[in-house]
Design an enzyme around this catalytic site. Structure first.
Site, short mmCIF file in Angstrom:
data_model
loop_
_atom_site.label_atom_id
_atom_site.label_comp_id
_atom_site.label_asym_id
_atom_site.label_seq_id
_atom_site.Cartn_x
_atom_site.Cartn_y
_atom_site.Cartn_z
N ASP A 10 0.87 -1.19 0.00
CA ASP A 10 0.00 0.00 0.00
C ASP A 10 0.90 1.23 0.00
O ASP A 10 2.12 1.12 0.14
CB ASP A 10 -0.90 0.00 1.25
CG ASP A 10 -1.84 1.20 1.29
OD1 ASP A 10 -2.32 1.61 0.22
OD2 ASP A 10 -2.07 1.75 2.39
N SER A 11 0.27 2.40 -0.08
CA SER A 11 1.03 3.65 0.02
C SER A 11 1.56 3.85 1.43
O SER A 11 2.54 4.56 1.63
CB SER A 11 0.12 4.83 -0.34
OG SER A 11 -0.91 4.94 0.63
N TYR A 42 -1.25 8.36 -2.11
CA TYR A 42 -1.37 8.06 -3.54
C TYR A 42 -2.65 8.67 -4.14
O TYR A 42 -2.77 8.78 -5.36
CB TYR A 42 -1.46 6.54 -3.75
CG TYR A 42 -0.15 5.78 -3.73
CD1 TYR A 42 1.08 6.39 -3.47
CD2 TYR A 42 -0.16 4.40 -3.99
CE1 TYR A 42 2.25 5.65 -3.47
CE2 TYR A 42 1.02 3.66 -4.00
CZ TYR A 42 2.22 4.29 -3.73
OH TYR A 42 3.38 3.55 -3.75
N GLY A 43 -3.59 8.99 -3.26
CA GLY A 43 -4.95 9.29 -3.69
C GLY A 43 -5.13 10.40 -4.71
O GLY A 43 -6.14 10.43 -5.41
N CYS A 73 -4.14 -1.56 -1.83
CA CYS A 73 -4.34 -0.14 -2.13
C CYS A 73 -5.34 -0.03 -3.28
O CYS A 73 -5.03 -0.40 -4.41
CB CYS A 73 -3.01 0.48 -2.55
SG CYS A 73 -3.19 2.17 -3.15
N THR A 75 -6.52 2.60 -4.66
CA THR A 75 -6.17 3.63 -5.64
C THR A 75 -5.41 2.96 -6.79
O THR A 75 -5.68 3.24 -7.97
CB THR A 75 -5.29 4.71 -4.96
OG1 THR A 75 -6.03 5.26 -3.87
CG2 THR A 75 -4.91 5.79 -5.93
N GLU A 150 -2.24 8.66 8.51
CA GLU A 150 -0.77 8.52 8.39
C GLU A 150 -0.04 9.28 9.50
O GLU A 150 1.09 8.97 9.84
CB GLU A 150 -0.29 9.01 7.02
CG GLU A 150 -0.60 8.06 5.87
CD GLU A 150 0.12 6.71 5.96
OE1 GLU A 150 1.30 6.68 6.35
OE2 GLU A 150 -0.51 5.68 5.64
N CYS A 181 -11.26 2.80 0.37
CA CYS A 181 -9.81 2.97 0.51
C CYS A 181 -9.40 2.15 1.72
O CYS A 181 -10.10 2.14 2.75
CB CYS A 181 -9.51 4.45 0.73
SG CYS A 181 -7.82 4.77 1.33
N HIS A 183 -7.26 2.54 3.94
CA HIS A 183 -7.00 3.27 5.18
C HIS A 183 -8.29 3.45 6.02
O HIS A 183 -8.24 3.50 7.25
CB HIS A 183 -6.47 4.68 4.89
CG HIS A 183 -5.01 4.75 4.57
ND1 HIS A 183 -4.49 4.35 3.37
CD2 HIS A 183 -3.95 5.22 5.30
CE1 HIS A 183 -3.18 4.57 3.36
NE2 HIS A 183 -2.82 5.09 4.52
N1 DGL Z 1 -4.88 2.98 1.02
C1 DGL Z 1 -4.85 3.33 -0.35
C2 DGL Z 1 -6.15 3.10 -1.05
O1 DGL Z 1 -6.76 2.13 -0.76
C3 DGL Z 1 -4.08 4.58 -0.69
C4 DGL Z 1 -4.56 5.85 -0.09
C5 DGL Z 1 -3.63 7.02 -0.39
O2 DGL Z 1 -2.42 6.86 -0.31
O3 DGL Z 1 -4.16 8.10 -0.74
O4 DGL Z 1 -6.58 3.82 -1.88
#
Ligand code: DGL
Length: 259
Positions: A10-11, A42-43, A73, A75, A150, A181, A183
């Protein structure tokens, strides 16, 4: 049997919600978790940037000799799953399909979809729902959630106004709310305090079952010794250890790597 580890990435910390489900359902598997914390979030990144990041990470995981890759992840999955699946020989898993299937199991009235901007822009979730159902999707990009998590700001008092803000205008139309997502499941307890009669979906649960079925049916279960799981970050390893302890209650030994 196959004693190689499962690779999850993941990010940042979000994929730990996927890690947790896989670890629970496959307790004897060895896992390598990779967090690209330095380049998170990453979003809001472009598809081209996401392509470079995900290939960097999958190549790194292949060097660690993983037996399957789990994209923790959404994204990345919403933008690049087909591309990555075709580009690599190794089996690659994702959560978007589970997100679609699970929400349709519960929704009669309307589905709320919380995800990153780039995931929403891909349209993958909405298109997937429309293919099989006429239930309406109310989507919402929630760019403040990932930076809060984060930094370890998951306490109700802090996240409450942000959750209220993102629920505005969709809450009355939905009976199901998907954590699009990885997170966001860290905020489920707080979201639950603020909604009524809405089922919250964490797609990682059913995705983990699919991964377990694949591993069993392909006869690649680890029948050897369970080693300690391994964690890598491109960011600050100590900070990751502290936050992982807070979020999943695990003492992780994290190494920083440069890709
Ligand atoms: N946890 C990731 C997702 O499912 C990435 C979120 C991010 O880094 O913005 O999209």
């Amino acid at each position: 049997m196959n004693n190689k580890p499962i690779g999850i990435f993941d990010s940042g910390l979000g994929g730990l919600t996927v890690y947790k489900e896989i670890k629970n359902i496959l307790p004897n598997e060895n896992i390598i978790y990779f967090a690209d914390t330095k380049r998170a979030p990453y979003g809001g990144k472009s598809k081209e940037e996401l392509k470079v990041y995900s290939k960097d990470i999958i190549d790194f995981l292949l060097e660690q000799d993983v037996k399957i890759v789990v994209i923790g992840c959404n994204t990345i999955s919403s933008n690049l799953y087909n591309y990555l699946k075709n580009d690599y020989k190794i089996p690659i898993f994702e959560l978007m399909e589970s997100a679609i299937e699970e929400s349709l199991k519960f929704s009669k009235k309307g589905i709320g979809y919380f995800a990153t901007s780039s995931n929403i822009k891909s349209g993958v979730f909405e298109k997937g729902i429309k293919k099989i159902s006429s239930v309406e999707v109310f989507k919402k990009a929630c760019p403040l959630f990932v930076p809060l998590i984060e930094e370890g700001f998951t306490d109700f008092k802090i996240v409450k106004p942000v959750i209220i803000h993102y629920l505005k205008n969709i809450e009355d139309n939905i009976d199901t709310l998907v954590m699009g997502c990885t997170h966001y499941p860290f905020l489920v307890d707080s979201i639950e305090k603020l909604v009524q009669n809405i089922t919250i979906i964490n797609p990682a649960k059913s995705a983990a079952i699919k991964i377990k079925n694949f591993i069993e049916n392909s006869d690649i279960l680890n029948t050897g010794k369970k080693e300690k799981n391994i964690f890598y970050t491109t960011g600050d390893n100590r900070k990751f250890e502290i936050l992982a302890k807070k979020l999943i209650g695990e003492d992780c030994n994290v190494s920083t790597v440069v890709l």
